[in-house]
Design an enzyme around this catalytic site. Structure first.
Site, PDB file in Angstrom:
ATOM      1  N   GLY A  71       0.833  -1.195   0.000  1.00 37.34           N
ATOM      2  CA  GLY A  71       0.000   0.000   0.000  1.00 37.34           C
ATOM      3  C   GLY A  71       0.865   1.241   0.000  1.00 37.34           C
ATOM      4  N   GLN A 111       3.298   9.937   0.698  1.00 44.43           N
ATOM      5  CA  GLN A 111       4.574   9.246   0.930  1.00 44.43           C
ATOM      6  C   GLN A 111       5.565   9.463  -0.216  1.00 44.43           C
ATOM      7  OE1 GLN A 111       2.456   5.347   2.041  1.00 44.43           O
ATOM      8  NE2 GLN A 111       4.349   5.271   3.214  1.00 44.43           N
ATOM      9  N   CYS A 120       5.552   0.099   7.513  1.00 49.20           N
ATOM     10  CA  CYS A 120       5.245   1.243   6.650  1.00 49.20           C
ATOM     11  C   CYS A 120       6.487   1.595   5.847  1.00 49.20           C
ATOM     12  CB  CYS A 120       4.833   2.426   7.527  1.00 49.20           C
ATOM     13  SG  CYS A 120       4.462   3.915   6.598  1.00 49.20           S
ATOM     14  N   LEU A 121       6.309   1.884   4.557  1.00 45.98           N
ATOM     15  CA  LEU A 121       7.465   2.217   3.716  1.00 45.98           C
ATOM     16  C   LEU A 121       8.140   3.515   4.175  1.00 45.98           C
ATOM     17  CD1 LEU A 121       6.079   1.246   0.196  1.00 45.98           C
ATOM     18  CD2 LEU A 121       7.774   0.004   1.564  1.00 45.98           C
ATOM     19  N   HIS A 172      -4.794   1.958   7.296  1.00 43.54           N
ATOM     20  CA  HIS A 172      -3.427   2.477   7.438  1.00 43.54           C
ATOM     21  C   HIS A 172      -3.179   3.602   6.417  1.00 43.54           C
ATOM     22  CE1 HIS A 172       1.111   1.645   7.899  1.00 43.54           C
ATOM     23  NE2 HIS A 172       1.038   2.435   6.856  1.00 43.54           N
ATOM     24  N   GLU A 173      -3.615   3.379   5.167  1.00 45.98           N
ATOM     25  CA  GLU A 173      -3.363   4.371   4.110  1.00 45.98           C
ATOM     26  C   GLU A 173      -4.234   5.619   4.288  1.00 45.98           C
ATOM     27  OE1 GLU A 173      -0.760   3.888   2.533  1.00 45.98           O
ATOM     28  OE2 GLU A 173      -0.566   1.746   2.930  1.00 45.98           O
ATOM     29  N   HIS A 211      -2.662   7.889   6.620  1.00 45.76           N
ATOM     30  CA  HIS A 211      -1.604   8.708   6.008  1.00 45.76           C
ATOM     31  C   HIS A 211      -2.160  10.024   5.475  1.00 45.76           C
ATOM     32  CE1 HIS A 211       2.190   6.578   6.055  1.00 45.76           C
ATOM     33  NE2 HIS A 211       1.651   5.452   5.612  1.00 45.76           N
TER      34      HIS A 211
END
Ligand code: NI
Length: 185
Positions: free
Chosen positions: A46, A51, A104-105, A146-147, A150
């Site tokens: 994701g 990001q 998370c990236l 989660h996204e 963000h």
């Protein structure tokens, strides 16, 4: 298509609230294509536009699950099933909660058990700009929550104690410094 740099903690942009997408146009399609390339390469399941330093309400998800196989047979290779969520909104969620080990990236190599509502109902525009609504459970539900976080400047570490959160950010900063130093030597 091109790979985009992924920003990491403690970049303040990760704390920004992303602005709604106003037009589903060619420029947005290019961004979506670049985000998929960046996410697959990372690799991740994701990615929110913020990001890659574009604070717009756009999320992509691909769980890259292998196709289901009959019991006893070997699992096949991962299959790409790209999902695009433009201006996603979570309209309701279940009382039942479930915990998942999240990463998370933008917080590389750090993981924590995070509890969230088990199922969510969401509304969004798809890549053609069409209004969609659906219910999600399992990993898809975790990932979408989660996204969407963000887009509101919220990270999974915000669900941890302040002590744990600070420790994780410190670790990411240190490991980034170590890597940079190693490259010079
Ligand atoms: Ni993330």
């Amino acid at each position: 298509m091109s790979l985009l740099p992924i920003i990491e903690v403690p970049d303040p942009l990760l704390r920004a609230s992303s602005a709604p997408v106003e037009r589903v146009d060619d420029e947005l399609q290019r961004l979506i294509a670049d985000m998929f390339e960046t996410m697959y390469e990372a690799p991740g399941i994701g990615l929110a536009a913020v990001q890659v330093a574009v604070p717009r309400r756009l999320v992509i998800i691909d769980l890259q699950d292998p196709d289901p196989v009959p019991e006893g047979e070997e699992e096949g290779p991962p299959v790409k099933r790209p999902h695009v969520f433009i201006n996603p909104e979570i309209v309701s969620n279940s009382d039942a909660r479930k915990s998942y080990n999240e990463g998370c990236l933008s917080i590389p190599e750090q993981y924590a058990e995070i509890e969230r509502p088990d199922t969510v109902r969401a509304r969004w525009l798809d890549a053609d700009g069409k209004q969609r609504e659906g219910e999600f459970d399992g990993l898809m539900s975790v990932c979408l929550q989660h996204e969407v976080d963000h887009l509101n400047g919220v990270l999974f570490i915000d669900y941890l104690s302040r002590l744990k959160r600070d420790m994780i950010v410190k670790k990411v900063v240190k490991s980034r410094k170590d890597k940079a130093k190693a490259a010079i030597l």
